[in-house]
Design a protein around this motif. Structure first.
Motif, PDB file in Angstrom:
ATOM      1  N   THR A  20     130.134  42.097 -13.839  1.00  0.00           N
ATOM      2  CA  THR A  20     130.828  43.379 -13.655  1.00  0.00           C
ATOM      3  C   THR A  20     130.070  44.518 -14.323  1.00  0.00           C
ATOM      4  O   THR A  20     129.826  45.565 -13.699  1.00  0.00           O
ATOM      5  N   ILE A  21     129.691  44.317 -15.587  1.00  0.00           N
ATOM      6  CA  ILE A  21     128.962  45.364 -16.320  1.00  0.00           C
ATOM      7  C   ILE A  21     127.626  45.662 -15.633  1.00  0.00           C
ATOM      8  O   ILE A  21     127.261  46.831 -15.421  1.00  0.00           O
ATOM      9  N   GLY A  22     126.900  44.599 -15.286  1.00  0.00           N
ATOM     10  CA  GLY A  22     125.600  44.779 -14.630  1.00  0.00           C
ATOM     11  C   GLY A  22     125.721  45.474 -13.289  1.00  0.00           C
ATOM     12  O   GLY A  22     124.916  46.355 -12.958  1.00  0.00           O
ATOM     13  N   THR A  23     126.746  45.114 -12.515  1.00  0.00           N
ATOM     14  CA  THR A  23     126.942  45.719 -11.199  1.00  0.00           C
ATOM     15  C   THR A  23     127.266  47.207 -11.316  1.00  0.00           C
ATOM     16  O   THR A  23     126.746  48.025 -10.554  1.00  0.00           O
ATOM     17  N   ILE A  24     128.117  47.561 -12.282  1.00  0.00           N
ATOM     18  CA  ILE A  24     128.503  48.969 -12.460  1.00  0.00           C
ATOM     19  C   ILE A  24     127.284  49.825 -12.813  1.00  0.00           C
ATOM     20  O   ILE A  24     127.024  50.861 -12.184  1.00  0.00           O
ATOM     21  N   TYR A  25     126.535  49.407 -13.815  1.00  0.00           N
ATOM     22  CA  TYR A  25     125.388  50.194 -14.264  1.00  0.00           C
ATOM     23  C   TYR A  25     124.268  50.206 -13.225  1.00  0.00           C
ATOM     24  O   TYR A  25     123.686  51.259 -12.928  1.00  0.00           O
ATOM     25  N   PHE A  26     123.981  49.028 -12.681  1.00  0.00           N
ATOM     26  CA  PHE A  26     122.857  48.911 -11.755  1.00  0.00           C
ATOM     27  C   PHE A  26     123.131  49.664 -10.458  1.00  0.00           C
ATOM     28  O   PHE A  26     122.197  50.185  -9.819  1.00  0.00           O
ATOM     29  N   SER A  27     124.390  49.745 -10.026  1.00  0.00           N
ATOM     30  CA  SER A  27     124.729  50.445  -8.789  1.00  0.00           C
ATOM     31  C   SER A  27     124.364  51.928  -8.866  1.00  0.00           C
ATOM     32  O   SER A  27     123.877  52.512  -7.892  1.00  0.00           O
ATOM     33  N   PHE A  28     124.605  52.527 -10.030  1.00  0.00           N
ATOM     34  CA  PHE A  28     124.325  53.961 -10.189  1.00  0.00           C
ATOM     35  C   PHE A  28     122.842  54.244 -10.407  1.00  0.00           C
ATOM     36  O   PHE A  28     122.369  55.338 -10.114  1.00  0.00           O
ATOM     37  N   TYR A  29     122.112  53.262 -10.922  1.00  0.00           N
ATOM     38  CA  TYR A  29     120.694  53.473 -11.218  1.00  0.00           C
ATOM     39  C   TYR A  29     119.783  52.684 -10.268  1.00  0.00           C
ATOM     40  O   TYR A  29     118.598  52.542 -10.542  1.00  0.00           O
ATOM     41  N   PHE A  30     120.346  52.227  -9.153  1.00  0.00           N
ATOM     42  CA  PHE A  30     119.571  51.386  -8.242  1.00  0.00           C
ATOM     43  C   PHE A  30     118.383  52.139  -7.643  1.00  0.00           C
ATOM     44  O   PHE A  30     117.251  51.638  -7.645  1.00  0.00           O
ATOM     45  N   ASP A  31     118.626  53.332  -7.124  1.00  0.00           N
ATOM     46  CA  ASP A  31     117.540  54.112  -6.527  1.00  0.00           C
ATOM     47  C   ASP A  31     116.484  54.477  -7.569  1.00  0.00           C
ATOM     48  O   ASP A  31     115.282  54.472  -7.287  1.00  0.00           O
ATOM     49  N   TYR A  32     116.951  54.797  -8.777  1.00  0.00           N
ATOM     50  CA  TYR A  32     116.024  55.107  -9.876  1.00  0.00           C
ATOM     51  C   TYR A  32     115.168  53.887 -10.208  1.00  0.00           C
ATOM     52  O   TYR A  32     113.958  54.010 -10.422  1.00  0.00           O
ATOM     53  N   PHE A  33     115.800  52.716 -10.234  1.00  0.00           N
ATOM     54  CA  PHE A  33     115.092  51.469 -10.517  1.00  0.00           C
ATOM     55  C   PHE A  33     114.023  51.197  -9.459  1.00  0.00           C
ATOM     56  O   PHE A  33     112.873  50.849  -9.793  1.00  0.00           O
ATOM     57  N   LYS A  34     114.383  51.349  -8.188  1.00  0.00           N
ATOM     58  CA  LYS A  34     113.416  51.113  -7.113  1.00  0.00           C
ATOM     59  C   LYS A  34     112.236  52.081  -7.202  1.00  0.00           C
ATOM     60  O   LYS A  34     111.086  51.697  -6.969  1.00  0.00           O
ATOM     61  N   GLU A  35     112.544  53.326  -7.537  1.00  0.00           N
ATOM     62  CA  GLU A  35     111.494  54.341  -7.622  1.00  0.00           C
ATOM     63  C   GLU A  35     110.502  54.026  -8.748  1.00  0.00           C
ATOM     64  O   GLU A  35     109.294  54.229  -8.606  1.00  0.00           O
ATOM     65  N   LYS A  36     111.016  53.496  -9.865  1.00  0.00           N
ATOM     66  CA  LYS A  36     110.164  53.251 -11.029  1.00  0.00           C
ATOM     67  C   LYS A  36     109.362  51.957 -10.924  1.00  0.00           C
ATOM     68  O   LYS A  36     108.421  51.759 -11.708  1.00  0.00           O
ATOM     69  N   LEU A  37     109.700  51.087  -9.991  1.00  0.00           N
ATOM     70  CA  LEU A  37     108.955  49.827  -9.857  1.00  0.00           C
ATOM     71  C   LEU A  37     107.472  50.071  -9.561  1.00  0.00           C
ATOM     72  O   LEU A  37     106.621  49.282  -9.973  1.00  0.00           O
ATOM     73  N   GLN A  38     107.175  51.147  -8.851  1.00  0.00           N
ATOM     74  CA  GLN A  38     105.785  51.420  -8.486  1.00  0.00           C
ATOM     75  C   GLN A  38     104.908  51.687  -9.710  1.00  0.00           C
ATOM     76  O   GLN A  38     103.687  51.495  -9.683  1.00  0.00           O
ATOM     77  N   TYR A  39     105.530  52.109 -10.824  1.00  0.00           N
ATOM     78  CA  TYR A  39     104.764  52.425 -12.028  1.00  0.00           C
ATOM     79  C   TYR A  39     104.369  51.175 -12.813  1.00  0.00           C
ATOM     80  O   TYR A  39     103.722  51.285 -13.862  1.00  0.00           O
ATOM     81  N   LEU A  40     104.740  49.997 -12.304  1.00  0.00           N
ATOM     82  CA  LEU A  40     104.229  48.753 -12.871  1.00  0.00           C
ATOM     83  C   LEU A  40     102.821  48.461 -12.350  1.00  0.00           C
ATOM     84  O   LEU A  40     102.184  47.494 -12.777  1.00  0.00           O
ATOM     85  N   TYR A  41     102.353  49.317 -11.429  1.00  0.00           N
ATOM     86  CA  TYR A  41     101.050  49.133 -10.796  1.00  0.00           C
ATOM     87  C   TYR A  41     100.113  50.284 -11.179  1.00  0.00           C
ATOM     88  O   TYR A  41     100.585  51.401 -11.480  1.00  0.00           O
ATOM     89  N   PRO A  42      98.811  50.035 -11.148  1.00  0.00           N
ATOM     90  CA  PRO A  42      97.851  51.141 -11.317  1.00  0.00           C
ATOM     91  C   PRO A  42      98.075  52.203 -10.248  1.00  0.00           C
ATOM     92  O   PRO A  42      98.579  51.909  -9.160  1.00  0.00           O
ATOM     93  N   LYS A  43      97.695  53.426 -10.544  1.00  0.00           N
ATOM     94  CA  LYS A  43      97.972  54.547  -9.652  1.00  0.00           C
ATOM     95  C   LYS A  43      97.436  54.324  -8.242  1.00  0.00           C
ATOM     96  O   LYS A  43      98.086  54.687  -7.249  1.00  0.00           O
ATOM     97  N   SER A  44      96.285  53.691  -8.128  1.00  0.00           N
ATOM     98  CA  SER A  44      95.664  53.488  -6.812  1.00  0.00           C
ATOM     99  C   SER A  44      96.431  52.488  -5.952  1.00  0.00           C
ATOM    100  O   SER A  44      96.228  52.419  -4.739  1.00  0.00           O
ATOM    101  N   LEU A  45      97.328  51.697  -6.561  1.00  0.00           N
ATOM    102  CA  LEU A  45      98.056  50.649  -5.832  1.00  0.00           C
ATOM    103  C   LEU A  45      99.527  50.996  -5.596  1.00  0.00           C
ATOM    104  O   LEU A  45     100.262  50.204  -5.009  1.00  0.00           O
ATOM    105  N   ARG A  46      99.951  52.158  -6.052  1.00  0.00           N
ATOM    106  CA  ARG A  46     101.388  52.478  -6.032  1.00  0.00           C
ATOM    107  C   ARG A  46     101.928  52.721  -4.629  1.00  0.00           C
ATOM    108  O   ARG A  46     103.094  52.423  -4.358  1.00  0.00           O
ATOM    109  N   LYS A  47     101.111  53.256  -3.748  1.00  0.00           N
ATOM    110  CA  LYS A  47     101.601  53.526  -2.394  1.00  0.00           C
ATOM    111  C   LYS A  47     101.984  52.226  -1.692  1.00  0.00           C
ATOM    112  O   LYS A  47     103.071  52.118  -1.104  1.00  0.00           O
TER     113      LYS A  47
END
Length: 337
Positions: free
Chosen positions: A156-183
């Protein structure tokens, strides 16, 4: 040897995937909570997108989807769990009586004696295993109850928090990669999430349809343990390939006690229900996640043996991720001149 951008992206993605799966080796309970939380969030996000198309602001749509989903989940648990546990106790008594009276022999009339003997030996070996399995489950209910409370709390706690930050989470995943690989990384994650979202919602609706339809069919035919068996039918539909087999075993056992004609009619109805559920599933998936059955079965075998039930549940999403991984990183590399 200098690696291309595609191969570098493939290496980074593989590393993060194996790090994620390695959580299961540290704690299967924690891994299960993460998987179910992600499944809920993906379903909530897709429902919110549908509400957003009706001109409802996205944040309000997420709140509506979140409240509705959690309310339905807890209402289902409150209404179903006590009755299902009670029916399990009655079902154990029924199984004992079923095996002692050898009611399954009704199906073997006019069959050769050696076939009857072989099936009788199999049923005699199956009886103690089924009884022990269900008896152990009932004995462990207090322990499971405590684990279930912890599971539901963090879900329940995870679903509530993650639902509001889901798009933010997806957007930030690309920064786990070097800049040349983010696209390419962004393309990979967007496509993977998109396919898995549709799969989760399609599976939820198909499973709910099978469970409700099975309950109505058993009630109409007068077959006992309607709630327990319909609950089991809904749950097993989340498991690909072998789920239907697991669903039909107890249904056939109970159906035999209701008479051969009733059992055959029930199996025909259930086959029609599964056909309709498959149509619902295909209609929602459309062009998403067309997975080769061989890859699905292989994924089921590997993950099921490593991570048990949770592994079986994520077999198809994992196959989808592998397909997207191939299309984004490997296929372009192989097609280079």
């Amino acid at each position: 040897m200098k690696l291309s951008a595609n191969l570098k992206g493939a290496l980074f993605t593989s590393l993060y995937f194996f790090l994620f799966v390695s959580i299961a080796f540290i704690s299967k309970d924690v891994f299960a909570i993460i998987i179910f939380t992600m499944g809920f969030v993906l379903a909530i996000n897709l429902i919110a997108k549908g509400l957003n198309r009706l001109k409802i602001p996205m944040k309000i749509a997420v709140v509506i989807s979140l409240i509705g989903s959690l309310f339905f989940l807890y209402l289902l648990l409150v209404l179903l769990i006590p009755t299902v546990i009670k029916e399990i106790s009655n079902f154990i008594v029924f199984l004992n009586d079923f095996f002692q009276k050898a009611q399954w022999k009704v199906l073997l009339q006019n069959q050769p004696e050696n076939i009857v003997d072989n099936i009788e030996n199999f049923m005699n070996s199956l009886q103690p295993k089924l009884i022990d399995l269900l008896s152990n489950f009932i004995e462990l209910i207090p322990t499971y109850g405590q684990k279930a409370f912890t599971f539901l709390f963090f879900l329940t706690i995870g679903t509530i928090y993650f639902s509001f930050y889901f798009d933010y989470f997806k957007e930030k995943l690309q920064y786990l990669y070097p800049k040349s690989l983010r696209k390419s990384a962004n393309e990979f994650y967007n496509e993977a999430f998109n396919q898995i979202e549709h799969y989760v919602v399609a599976t939820l609706l198909a499973s709910a349809f099978v469970g409700i339809s099975a309950f109505l069919a058993m009630s109409f035919l007068g077959i006992k343990y309607q709630l327990l068996l319909s609950f089991w039918a809904a749950v097993t539909n989340f498991i690909p390939v072998i789920g239907v087999i697991l669903e039909f075993i107890p249904m056939i056992i109970v159906g035999v006690s209701s008479g051969l004609t009733t059992m055959l009619l029930f199996l025909v109805i259930m086959s029609i229900i599964h056909g309709a559920a498959f149509i619902i599933f295909i209609a929602i998936m459309k062009d998403y996640g067309r997975i080769n059955p061989v890859i699905t079965i292989f994924s089921l075998l590997v993950l099921g043996s490593i991570i048990s039930l949770t592994g079986a549940l994520i077999a198809v999403p994992t196959a989808m991720i592998i397909k997207v991984f191939w299309q984004i990183y490997i296929k372009p590399e192989l097609e280079r001149s």
